[in-house]
Design a protein around this motif. Structure first.
Motif, PDB file in Angstrom:
ATOM      1  N   ALA A 182      -0.994  -8.807   6.905  1.00  0.00           N
ATOM      2  CA  ALA A 182      -0.516  -7.630   7.628  1.00  0.00           C
ATOM      3  C   ALA A 182      -1.115  -7.562   9.023  1.00  0.00           C
ATOM      4  O   ALA A 182      -2.323  -7.726   9.204  1.00  0.00           O
ATOM      5  N   GLU A 183      -0.254  -7.320   9.999  1.00  0.00           N
ATOM      6  CA  GLU A 183      -0.708  -7.153  11.381  1.00  0.00           C
ATOM      7  C   GLU A 183      -0.496  -5.726  11.882  1.00  0.00           C
ATOM      8  O   GLU A 183      -1.045  -5.345  12.921  1.00  0.00           O
ATOM      9  N   HIS A 184       0.283  -4.938  11.154  1.00  0.00           N
ATOM     10  CA  HIS A 184       0.559  -3.557  11.582  1.00  0.00           C
ATOM     11  C   HIS A 184       0.277  -2.549  10.471  1.00  0.00           C
ATOM     12  O   HIS A 184      -0.455  -1.581  10.672  1.00  0.00           O
ATOM     13  N   PHE A 206       5.221  -0.143  -0.813  1.00  0.00           N
ATOM     14  CA  PHE A 206       6.531  -0.700  -1.138  1.00  0.00           C
ATOM     15  C   PHE A 206       7.323  -1.128   0.103  1.00  0.00           C
ATOM     16  O   PHE A 206       7.951  -2.188   0.106  1.00  0.00           O
ATOM     17  N   TYR A 207       7.317  -0.279   1.140  1.00  0.00           N
ATOM     18  CA  TYR A 207       8.135  -0.605   2.321  1.00  0.00           C
ATOM     19  C   TYR A 207       7.637  -1.856   3.042  1.00  0.00           C
ATOM     20  O   TYR A 207       8.428  -2.801   3.250  1.00  0.00           O
ATOM     21  N   PRO A 208       6.352  -1.941   3.450  1.00  0.00           N
ATOM     22  CA  PRO A 208       5.920  -3.185   4.112  1.00  0.00           C
ATOM     23  C   PRO A 208       6.041  -4.411   3.219  1.00  0.00           C
ATOM     24  O   PRO A 208       6.322  -5.517   3.711  1.00  0.00           O
ATOM     25  N   THR A 209       5.886  -4.238   1.903  1.00  0.00           N
ATOM     26  CA  THR A 209       6.064  -5.372   0.992  1.00  0.00           C
ATOM     27  C   THR A 209       7.519  -5.818   0.968  1.00  0.00           C
ATOM     28  O   THR A 209       7.812  -7.023   0.932  1.00  0.00           O
ATOM     29  N   SER A 210       8.440  -4.849   1.014  1.00  0.00           N
ATOM     30  CA  SER A 210       9.868  -5.204   1.032  1.00  0.00           C
ATOM     31  C   SER A 210      10.216  -5.973   2.305  1.00  0.00           C
ATOM     32  O   SER A 210      11.047  -6.883   2.284  1.00  0.00           O
ATOM     33  N   LEU A 211       9.581  -5.630   3.423  1.00  0.00           N
ATOM     34  CA  LEU A 211       9.809  -6.375   4.664  1.00  0.00           C
ATOM     35  C   LEU A 211       9.310  -7.810   4.528  1.00  0.00           C
ATOM     36  O   LEU A 211       9.962  -8.750   4.998  1.00  0.00           O
ATOM     37  N   TRP A 222      -3.434  -7.177   2.827  1.00  0.00           N
ATOM     38  CA  TRP A 222      -3.685  -6.031   3.688  1.00  0.00           C
ATOM     39  C   TRP A 222      -4.935  -6.257   4.537  1.00  0.00           C
ATOM     40  O   TRP A 222      -5.911  -6.861   4.092  1.00  0.00           O
ATOM     41  N   THR A 223      -4.900  -5.744   5.751  1.00  0.00           N
ATOM     42  CA  THR A 223      -6.037  -5.823   6.660  1.00  0.00           C
ATOM     43  C   THR A 223      -6.525  -4.409   6.974  1.00  0.00           C
ATOM     44  O   THR A 223      -5.847  -3.427   6.677  1.00  0.00           O
ATOM     45  N   ASP A 224      -7.702  -4.315   7.575  1.00  0.00           N
ATOM     46  CA  ASP A 224      -8.268  -2.989   7.863  1.00  0.00           C
ATOM     47  C   ASP A 224      -7.399  -2.238   8.861  1.00  0.00           C
ATOM     48  O   ASP A 224      -6.736  -2.822   9.718  1.00  0.00           O
ATOM     49  N   LYS A 230      -9.827  -7.727   9.426  1.00  0.00           N
ATOM     50  CA  LYS A 230     -10.578  -7.944   8.189  1.00  0.00           C
ATOM     51  C   LYS A 230      -9.629  -7.966   6.994  1.00  0.00           C
ATOM     52  O   LYS A 230      -8.774  -7.090   6.847  1.00  0.00           O
ATOM     53  N   LEU A 231      -9.784  -8.969   6.132  1.00  0.00           N
ATOM     54  CA  LEU A 231      -8.924  -9.140   4.964  1.00  0.00           C
ATOM     55  C   LEU A 231      -9.430  -8.247   3.830  1.00  0.00           C
ATOM     56  O   LEU A 231     -10.625  -8.247   3.525  1.00  0.00           O
TER      57      LEU A 231
END
Length: 355
Positions: A182-184, A206-211, A222-224, A230-231
């Motif tokens: 994730a970058e955003h 759910f939404y970012p995963t669907s993207l 996911w990142t901070d 950070k992972l």
């Protein structure tokens, strides 16, 4: 339908069973449920008499607080049956403690230990025929609690419903898992509810995963929230990185769930003499380790899959394939853990609890 009474729990048995309708060789994870459920309500400032009754839908007022303000928490656990048909739980005390930690963070009523544990064990014994022997087979346990007070004023509820439902499961195979870093989007933020097992945490993923799915990736790492450097977690699981022969994972925090499988794998790894480093892991470290060949494995850890190996990751539109590993640390740890859970190996840690 018959009704019996234990000293604390009313038991209403189902008139018939659904077990003969179930194909236990082809179970879809979390889609089949046993004949009974456990229920206990908090009303008028106190916990009511618990009941085990036939699994069925129930009615709620349209103004019930859970629908409007999201006071809902849950846990994920498993029970196993050994070759002598004894039923075993795995570290249930850890799930119980985390459940109430989540309740406190969500301004919900804490569940007394005797209600949680007695209800769980009684329910498992009643539906014990649904728990199948053999490595890979288990009973997935879903304790959860929702706010049942009514009215749309934005205050915590006064009333709550605590329930436990059971779902038989077989070996969980996710297939090849490719992830997008994730970058955003973020799973959680400092000061938020990332450390609670709150329903809304999962809805927000759910939404970012669907993207990511649309780009051909199965999950997101996911990142901070502040720097995205950070992972933190992979999908709905804690995540581990093997660089050379050291196992890295992020420390738990307000943003990261204190996973029972995570802490178990850490203890197992240390007992096996594996070098473990619990510290923030940077995206830049991972990319560099992949480039220089020192990154050997990435895997997720959670109740459902136990361990889920990751075959590659993408960051800033560059895909990094992980090497094929014949000496997989992830699979070795998974095998040791599942042998303990299924009573195929000695439990020297005291993690298993007989029902």
């Amino acid at each position: 339908m018959s009704t019996t009474q234990t000293s604390k729990i009313e038991i209403i048995k189902a008139a018939t069973t659904k077990i003969n309708e179930v194909d236990f060789e082809n179970l879809s994870f979390g889609s089949v449920f046993t004949d009974h459920l456990f229920e206990c309500d908090f009303k008028n400032g106190e916990w009511q008499k618990p009941v085990i009754k036939p699994y069925a839908p129930f009615l709620l007022d349209p103004s019930t607080r859970v629908f409007h303000y999201g006071q809902a928490i849950f846990e994920g656990m498993k029970a196993y049956k050994d070759e002598d048909d004894a039923i075993w739980l795995f570290r249930p005390d850890e799930n119980y403690k985390r459940f109430n930690k989540s309740a406190v963070r969500m301004a919900m009523q804490e569940v007394p230990e005797d209600i949680f544990m007695s209800g769980l064990k009684e329910l498992l014994q009643l539906d014990e025929a649904w728990i199948k022997r053999g490595k890979g087979n288990s009973m997935y346990i879903r304790p959860f609690m929702i706010a049942t007070g009514t009215g749309v004023i934005a205050n915590p509820s006064d009333d709550y419903k605590f329930m436990i439902i059971l779902s038989p499961v077989s070996a969980y195979y996710a297939g090849e898992v490719k992830v997008l870093i994730a970058e955003h989007y973020s799973r959680a933020a400092n000061g938020g509810i990332g450390a609670a097992k709150a329903a809304g945490n999962y809805a927000a993923q759910f939404y970012p995963t669907s993207l990511a799915n649309k780009q051909g990736f199965q999950q997101v790492i996911w990142t901070d929230d502040a720097t995205h450097t950070k992972l933190e977690e992979a999908g709905t699981m804690n995540v581990f990185f093997r660089i050379n022969d050291t196992l890295f994972t992020a420390p738990v925090s307000e943003r990261i769930l204190d996973g029972v499988t995570r802490k178990t794998l850490l203890e197992l790894a240390k007992s096996e003499g594996i070098n473990v480093d619990v510290r923030p892991v940077l995206v830049s470290e991972l990319v560099e380790a992949s480039k220089n060949g020192s990154l050997k494995e990435i895997f997720g850890a959670g109740t459902a899959a136990v361990v889920s190996p990751i075959s590659g990751f993408s960051y800033q539109d560059v895909y990094y394939e992980l090497p094929k590993n014949e000496n997989s640390m992830a699979l070795q740890l998974k095998d040791k853990l599942t042998n303990i859970q299924n009573k195929l190996a000695e439990d020297t840690f005291g993690w298993t609890v007989k029902v």
